[in-house]
Design an enzyme around this catalytic site. Structure first.
Site, PDB file in Angstrom:
ATOM      1  N   THR A 281       0.843  -1.197   0.000  1.00 60.71           N
ATOM      2  CA  THR A 281       0.000   0.000   0.000  1.00 60.71           C
ATOM      3  C   THR A 281       0.879   1.249   0.000  1.00 60.71           C
ATOM      4  OG1 THR A 281      -1.758  -1.132   1.216  1.00 60.71           O
ATOM      5  CG2 THR A 281      -1.801   1.268   1.252  1.00 60.71           C
ATOM      6  N   GLN A 311      -6.096  -2.223  -2.320  1.00 63.58           N
ATOM      7  CA  GLN A 311      -5.404  -0.969  -2.003  1.00 63.58           C
ATOM      8  C   GLN A 311      -4.583  -0.469  -3.190  1.00 63.58           C
ATOM      9  OE1 GLN A 311      -5.492  -3.748  -0.130  1.00 63.58           O
ATOM     10  NE2 GLN A 311      -5.169  -3.314   2.061  1.00 63.58           N
ATOM     11  N   GLN A 333     -10.083   1.869  -3.595  1.00 65.42           N
ATOM     12  CA  GLN A 333      -9.684   1.655  -2.200  1.00 65.42           C
ATOM     13  C   GLN A 333      -8.380   2.392  -1.919  1.00 65.42           C
ATOM     14  OE1 GLN A 333      -9.794  -2.413  -0.893  1.00 65.42           O
ATOM     15  NE2 GLN A 333      -8.771  -1.979   1.045  1.00 65.42           N
ATOM     16  N   ASP A 334      -8.375   3.177  -0.813  1.00 69.49           N
ATOM     17  CA  ASP A 334      -7.160   3.889  -0.368  1.00 69.49           C
ATOM     18  C   ASP A 334      -6.675   4.940  -1.373  1.00 69.49           C
ATOM     19  OD1 ASP A 334      -7.340   2.157   1.734  1.00 69.49           O
ATOM     20  OD2 ASP A 334      -5.361   1.289   1.537  1.00 69.49           O
ATOM     21  N   ASP A 355     -12.141   3.175   2.605  1.00 67.77           N
ATOM     22  CA  ASP A 355     -11.078   3.890   3.341  1.00 67.77           C
ATOM     23  C   ASP A 355     -10.334   4.874   2.438  1.00 67.77           C
ATOM     24  OD1 ASP A 355     -11.801   2.019   5.264  1.00 67.77           O
ATOM     25  OD2 ASP A 355     -10.112   0.705   4.856  1.00 67.77           O
ATOM     26  N   ARG A 423     -14.178   4.403   9.663  1.00 63.86           N
ATOM     27  CA  ARG A 423     -14.040   3.267  10.578  1.00 63.86           C
ATOM     28  C   ARG A 423     -12.649   3.326  11.208  1.00 63.86           C
ATOM     29  NH1 ARG A 423     -12.977  -2.299   7.256  1.00 63.86           N
ATOM     30  NH2 ARG A 423     -11.636  -1.493   5.599  1.00 63.86           N
ATOM     31  N   TRP A 425      -9.271   2.486  11.968  1.00 60.15           N
ATOM     32  CA  TRP A 425      -8.138   1.689  11.508  1.00 60.15           C
ATOM     33  C   TRP A 425      -7.195   1.373  12.667  1.00 60.15           C
ATOM     34  CZ3 TRP A 425      -3.631   3.991   8.183  1.00 60.15           C
ATOM     35  CH2 TRP A 425      -2.818   2.958   7.703  1.00 60.15           C
TER      36      TRP A 425
END
Length: 517
Positions: A281, A311, A333-334, A355, A423, A425
């Site tokens: 990531t 990610q 994602q990310d 996220d 959320r 992490w």
């Protein structure tokens, strides 16, 4: 009688000695007991008794604790270099390579905190120590990500994280500076940078154009040229319209770089690295920025790996005092990795699924458009995943005067996917939404668990005076760490002025910003 008087004097002497030794402690062990992690503190300080044995006060102990953390970090960096030969495959080697970079950054953060010529404020020090700790957590997380934690992490085991956590605790509580503002910017954004942002075509040091009409055809070539410049004054790279398929890194030695595009619709930097494609990531970002004082204007940062590759970061920033103005961030994602340090985003467009704004910077988003995209069938949309691991870190995500909306691909299937504000992490995850418009995509519960009860009591999630069909707090989660903020004093802790101490740096950049609520 004489014996009784002598005995009485002896008792008085012992009492006075005990009183003064407790009132005026000068022993390293006494100070270590006041930290969150006393054992490694006492162990290493006692081993260096000639150096740390006599502590004259809190400032003495703070300096000793920083020097100890630095010494152990240098030792750990050396050990980590040796671990390269222990990597069993390409994925482990990628995570190990990330750790080397992260240890280098940690040593840099500790060094500038210790350096007397830096003249850093308490707030600066807390930011840099927070970053040092974030780096080590990122290193650890990388091995977890490639399923090598059982093998590699015991080999890396050291006390650096605990020692840096101690320095954060010692440094904390000294108060956040009260900032003043000028023309709607924090002071660190000075008049020169403000003028650059407000000028339609600022004078460039280098021009990038794919058609050959500039100095270079690629952004990487321009960055390489900028790295050879003398001095560290503001350096402007103008990137003409075009889609640039490149992976760019602006390292920690490259300070005060400014990238100016022709607008987020026209100047696009795109890549496709991802977890699914074999990257970590941390290393998947299309553009990575670490050097302090970075500014971007009128550019879109994109990652096209798609939701199926999990990610996949469009931009990662660990640039202190950095600003992104009228920029786009597109991914799934990310998308946007606000890794560390102080960052400010103004009038930006951010697209993603899971996220998609994440990291452990002290970051404020103002007047941004935040779009949830259509995820994979089994996924939920989560806008933020904030990564604070220590209660003394001055980090968090603050989103203010922005709009939370469904992207065009999500609108037709809105009923099939749930969207949440964030959320947790990490253990002390901290995120606030202040005076935003939330459209109907936001689930009534507002927030999503990460894993069962993890962090629900220690997180800090707040909402203050938001509007729109998704903003009602009547059915929000009942976690101990969640609150509907009703006090303007509490909400103002997360404004540009207080949260990123921006008045000392943001005015220089020229980005218009709102001081308070």
């Amino acid at each position: 009688m004489a014996m009784n008087i002598s005995f009485f004097i002896l008792l008085i002497t012992i009492f006075i000695s005990a009183f003064f030794s407790s009132a005026l402690p000068n022993d390293a062990n006494w100070w270590c007991e006041k930290t969150p992690n006393p054992e490694p503190c006492k162990h290493f300080m006692s081993n260096k008794s000639h150096k740390f044995g006599h502590i004259m006060g809190k400032s003495d102990f703070r300096k000793a604790a920083l020097e100890l953390a630095m010494e152990r970090a240098l030792n750990a960096e050396s050990h980590t270099k040796w671990l390269g030969q222990k990597c069993r495959n390409k994925r482990e080697r990628a995570a190990w390579a990330d750790c080397l970079k992260l240890y280098e950054s940690t040593i840099l953060q500790l060094n500038q905190t210790l350096d007397p010529t830096t003249k850093c404020t308490t707030f600066d020090a807390q930011t840099w120590l927070s970053t040092a700790l974030t780096n080590l957590e990122t290193c650890r997380a990388g091995f977890v990500e490639v399923n090598a934690s059982d093998y590699m992490l015991p080999l890396m085991n050291n006390n650096v994280t605990k020692l840096i956590s101690n320095t954060l605790a010692i440094n904390n509580g000294s108060g956040t500076p009260v900032e003043s503002y000028k023309d709607g910017f924090p002071k660190w954004f000075g008049p020169g940078d403000r003028k650059l942002l407000q000028t339609s075509a600022p004078r460039a040091n280098i021009v990038v154009a794919q058609d050959g009409s500039g100095n270079y055809r690629t952004i990487k070539a321009a960055i390489d040229a900028a790295a050879k410049r003398s001095g560290s004054g503001r350096f402007v790279i103008y990137i003409k319209r075009g889609v640039y398929r490149e992976n760019i890194e602006i390292g920690n030695k490259m300070k005060n770089i400014m990238l100016v595009g022709d607008g987020m619709k026209y100047t696009i930097i795109t890549g496709s690295r991802s977890i699914g494609g074999g990257s970590t990531t941390f290393d998947s970002a299309t553009v990575i920025v670490i050097g302090s004082g970075f500014i971007a204007r009128g550019i879109t940062f994109r990652n096209t790996a798609g939701p199926q590759n999990h990610q996949a970061v469009a931009l990662r920033s660990g640039s202190d005092l950095s600003v992104f103005y009228r920029c786009g961030f597109e991914g799934y994602q990310d998308t946007l990795y606000v890794h560390s340090q102080r960052q400010f985003y103004k009038e930006c467009y951010i697209y993603g699924t899971v996220d998609f704004i994440f990291g452990n910077a002290a970051v404020v988003f103002q007047n941004c458009m935040i779009y949830g995209r259509r995820p994979m069938t089994s996924q939920k949309i989560t806008i933020t995943a904030q990564g604070r691991t220590d209660s003394n870190q001055n980090t968090g995500i603050s989103i203010q005067n922005s709009r939370i909306m469904a992207a065009s691909d999500l609108k037709p299937v809105l009923g099939s996917f749930k969207t949440f504000l964030g959320r947790p992490w990490k253990q002390y995850s901290r995120t606030v939404f202040l005076k935003n418009y939330m459209d109907s995509l936001v689930d009534p519960a507002g927030w999503l668990e990460w894993d069962g009860n993890f962090a629900l009591n220690t997180l800090y999630y707040g909402e203050y005076m938001n509007t729109g069909p998704g903003s009602s707090t009547s059915r929000r989660v009942k976690w101990r760490g969640y609150r509907v903020i009703t006090s303007s004093n509490e909400a103002s802790r997360f404004t540009v002025a207080n949260f990123i101490a921006a008045q000392s740096w943001l005015p220089n950049t020229g980005v218009p910003f709102l001081v308070g609520l």
